[in-house]
Each structure stands twice: as C-alpha cells, then as structure tokens.
Design an enzyme around this catalytic site. Structure first.
Site: not given
Ligand code: PMP
Length: 405
Positions: A203, A123, A226, A200, A364
């Site tokens: 997910q 991401h 999430k 990270d 993203c």
């Molecule tokens: N990493 C991953 C794999 C994600 O899916 C997301 C959220 N879409 C994020 C990081 C960022 O998370 P947050 O927007 O809650 O900071």
C-alpha cells in the site's frame, strides 16, 4: 506542482464508462488501481513488436524482450533506491514475495524456538506465510499490538524482542486504516537487537517515496497492480548478504548454473529466485507504469490524495452514526468506516448501484477486525485520478442509502 486531474483522467479509458447509467466512481484503489493508456499501449506493443522468451535465445525478439525486461529491473532499482539490480527480484506479487522470504529466509535462519514478531494490522498475506513457517520450524509468532487510533504501539517493540527474535514483519501502510508506520525507527530498533525486518510495501509503493537504503530494511515487497501497472507482477527487494545466504524458493529453468544428477549449482542473484518463464510482458509493462507514476510525481499524487482524504473525512464524520477506523494524523488515502444500524455489505452493494466502487468486508485483516470488535467495514481508497466532485456524489449517495434503512 498541481495536477490537472481532468487531463489525467483522460488517460484512463476505464474511468470514462458508466455503471448502471451513472458515471463510474472508482474508490477501490487500495485493492487495485486502474491503468492509463500509456501502460496498456506498452502491453500491446510488447505482444505485437518484441515478444520472445527472455535470457535464453540468440534471436532478435528474445534480445529485445530481455532488454526491456531488464530495463524494468533498473527502473525498480532506481524507484526504491536499491544499491544494485541483483537485489530486485520479480515475483507475481507482494504475496509471493512474502512467501519467498518466509520459505527461503526461514530455511536458512529460523530454528525451533525462534520468534517472529508480526503486527496486529497486517494483511493476511503478511501473517499466514509466517504462521506456516512457524509451523514447519517449531517457531513462535509474537503479535505487536495497535491502539484504538489504529497506530502501531511500536514503543512496545523493544520489550517484545527476546534473544530468540529473528524477524519483524510489518506493513509500511495499512490497507484498512491508512496508518503509515515509522519503518525507519522500527528498523533501527530491530537492528540494534540483531533482528531482521521485512516490510510489506503493497500500500506504500504508489503513495510514498521509498528509499530502502535510508529506511535500512532487510526486505521490502510490493505489487505492480496497485501502482497503475499490470497484475501478476511483484517485487522483492532484499539485502544482498541475506539473499546470497538464502536457498532458492523454487527450482526450475533460469535459476540454475549447472544441473547434474550428482548435484546442481544455482544461478547468481537475482536469477536464483526467478525460476521458470516469468511474466515477461507484465514486467515490461510495469516499466511503463513506473514511468507514468514518475511523470505524475509520487509526491504530487500523495498531496492530492491527502486533500481528497481530508475532504472526504470532514464530510463523512458529519453523518450521524458513522465511525471511522484509523485516525492517525498524516495517514494515507484510505478511509474505513461503518454506519450504525446498516451492514457494511448493504452499504457497498447499494453504493455500487450509484456507480460507486468501494470495498466491503474484512479486507484480509481479520486480527485487525477483531481488535475493533467488528466483522468488516466499508473502505474507500483514493488515487490521483479521483476528484472532490466524486466525493460529493459518494457522500450524497451514502446519505440516501442510510435514510432508506
Ligand atoms: N499487503 C497489503 C497491505 C495489501 O493491501 C495487499 C493487497 N490487498 C497485499 C499485501 C497482497 O498483495 P497481492 O494480492 O498483490 O499479492
């Protein structure tokens, strides 16, 4: 244990509504999940019964709020099996957790010419903070590639590690492909070369049992929103010896021990990294989400989500011209696809008219899109409150939309 999905659905007020006169089908759980009444009630109770600023005041409300806030820290520690509560730092989300490490670990350990390995499936929030760090320090980002199945080519990892490699940043579960990465093996390779690993877990946290000691990761980050919890709350786990050597990320109240104009000393862990008034009600409410998820059972949730994923995959791949991205066996409940001749954005907006919420676009993950030579996909992502019947409606709606093009 088999879950009583209909009963579970009654816990989620938002799922009861109709969108454009159709029952809501919420398949955007990888972006953010919905909250059960049990979680919403705790948010209300926090504000109506025991809200005060934590850690500082000597009065009843502040004490009660402090206790509840610190109780969540213990629940998080237990959830991921961290050794101690000092290693659980509350942030505003995964993104902030990553930026904290990129800044603070970067200040302490990254120097000119050093290398940071980042996987191709990340991401943006697990790419850009490392690029910013590399820019500040004159370090280099090295990409760990994926194959066309959407699997990390982690057997290449060893050859990408050089004497200058300091850190590997990798996701536990891909938000686009659903791929689950072999974090324990990656950590073993990294540590055998004296390299640190940042994971990270955005997910992963609602779908996998996480044991940071068994995985032996140096850092692990995730977001409460999430996980059926509030937005604006996240977690950073770190190894104590590293967190202790890292300078503060932000300065302000709470993170200090003593402030003098001649110099300031910092508070102990985890407070050194929690400057200012945090998201008190959010953290307390997150505790309720962890309890809720615990009652459901992460393994039970994951088993049901896998059933949904398998059912949806079988039905979707029968549609002519539909291509699924991310086909690694045993992946998480996320399905990204495109349909030949129909733009993903058109599919998403028309599905919405059927009351079906999916995500469209690059999710993203521009480098991942580039790997597959596409601009974006439609992504359906499942939670334990979704049903097979919803997938049937989704597939039929998709077929109708495709036939209109
Ligand atoms: N990493 C991953 C794999 C994600 O899916 C997301 C959220 N879409 C994020 C990081 C960022 O998370 P947050 O927007 O809650 O900071």
């Amino acid at each position: 244990m088999t879950l009583d999905i209909q009963k579970i659905r009654e816990d989620f007020p938002i799922l009861q509504q109709k969108i454009y006169k159709q029952p809501l089908i919420y398949f955007d759980n990888a972006a953010t999940t919905q909250r059960p009444r049990q979680v919403i009630d705790v948010l209300t109770r926090t504000y109506t019964e025991f809200y005060g600023n934590i850690h500082r005041a000597a009065h009843f409300l502040a004490d009660k709020a402090t206790l509840a806030y610190e109780e969540t820290r213990e629940k998080v520690r237990n959830l991921i099996n961290a050794e101690s509560r000092e290693q659980i730092i509350f942030t505003k989300g995964t993104t902030e957790s990553i930026n904290l490490v990129a800044y603070s670990f970067g200040e302490a350990f990254i120097h000119e010419g050093d290398e940071i390995i980042v996987s191709e499936m990340e991401h943006h929030s697990n790419i850009v903070p490392w690029q910013l760090l590399a820019g500040r320090k004159g370090a280099k980002i090295i990409m760990l590639p994926i194959n066309d199945e959407g699997r990390l080519e982690f057997e290449k990892l060893e050859s990408l590690i050089s004497p200058r490699t300091k850190l590997i940043a990798v996701t536990h579960v891909s938000n686009v492909l659903g791929t689950i990465n072999p974090i324990k093996q990656i950590a073993q390779i990294a540590h055998s070369k004296n390299v640190r690993i940042f994971v990270d877990g955005a997910q992963a946290a609602a779908h996998l049992i996480i044991n940071v000691q068994d995985l032996d990761v140096d850092f692990y980050a995730f977001s409460a929103h999430k996980m059926y919890g509030p937005n604006g709350v996240g977690v950073l786990y770190g190894k104590k010896e590293l967190l202790e050597q890292m300078p503060p990320y932000q300065g302000g109240g709470e993170m200090i021990s003593e402030v003098r104009f001649s110099g300031t000393t910092y508070n102990e862990l985890p407070y050194k990294f929690e400057a200012g008034t945090p998201n008190i009600s959010g953290v307390i409410t997150f505790g309720a989400a962890i309890d809720y998820l615990g009652n459901i059972g992460i393994e039970n949730a994951a088993a049901w989500e896998t059933e949904l994923l398998n059912y949806a995959t079988v039905r979707l791949i029968q549609i002519a011209g539909l291509r699924v991205y991310g086909t690694q066996p045993g992946k998480s409940g996320v399905i990204s696809f495109n349909v030949e001749g129909v733009h993903f954005f058109d599919l998403g907006t028309m599905l919405d008219k059927f009351g079906i919420a999916v995500r469209t676009g690059h999710h993203c993950a521009d480098p991942l899109m580039e790997h597959f030579g596409i601009q974006g996909t439609v992504r359906a992502s499942f939670a334990f409150y979704n049903t097979r019947e919803e997938i049937d409606v989704f597939v039929e709606a998709l077929k109708k939309i495709i036939s209109m093009f």
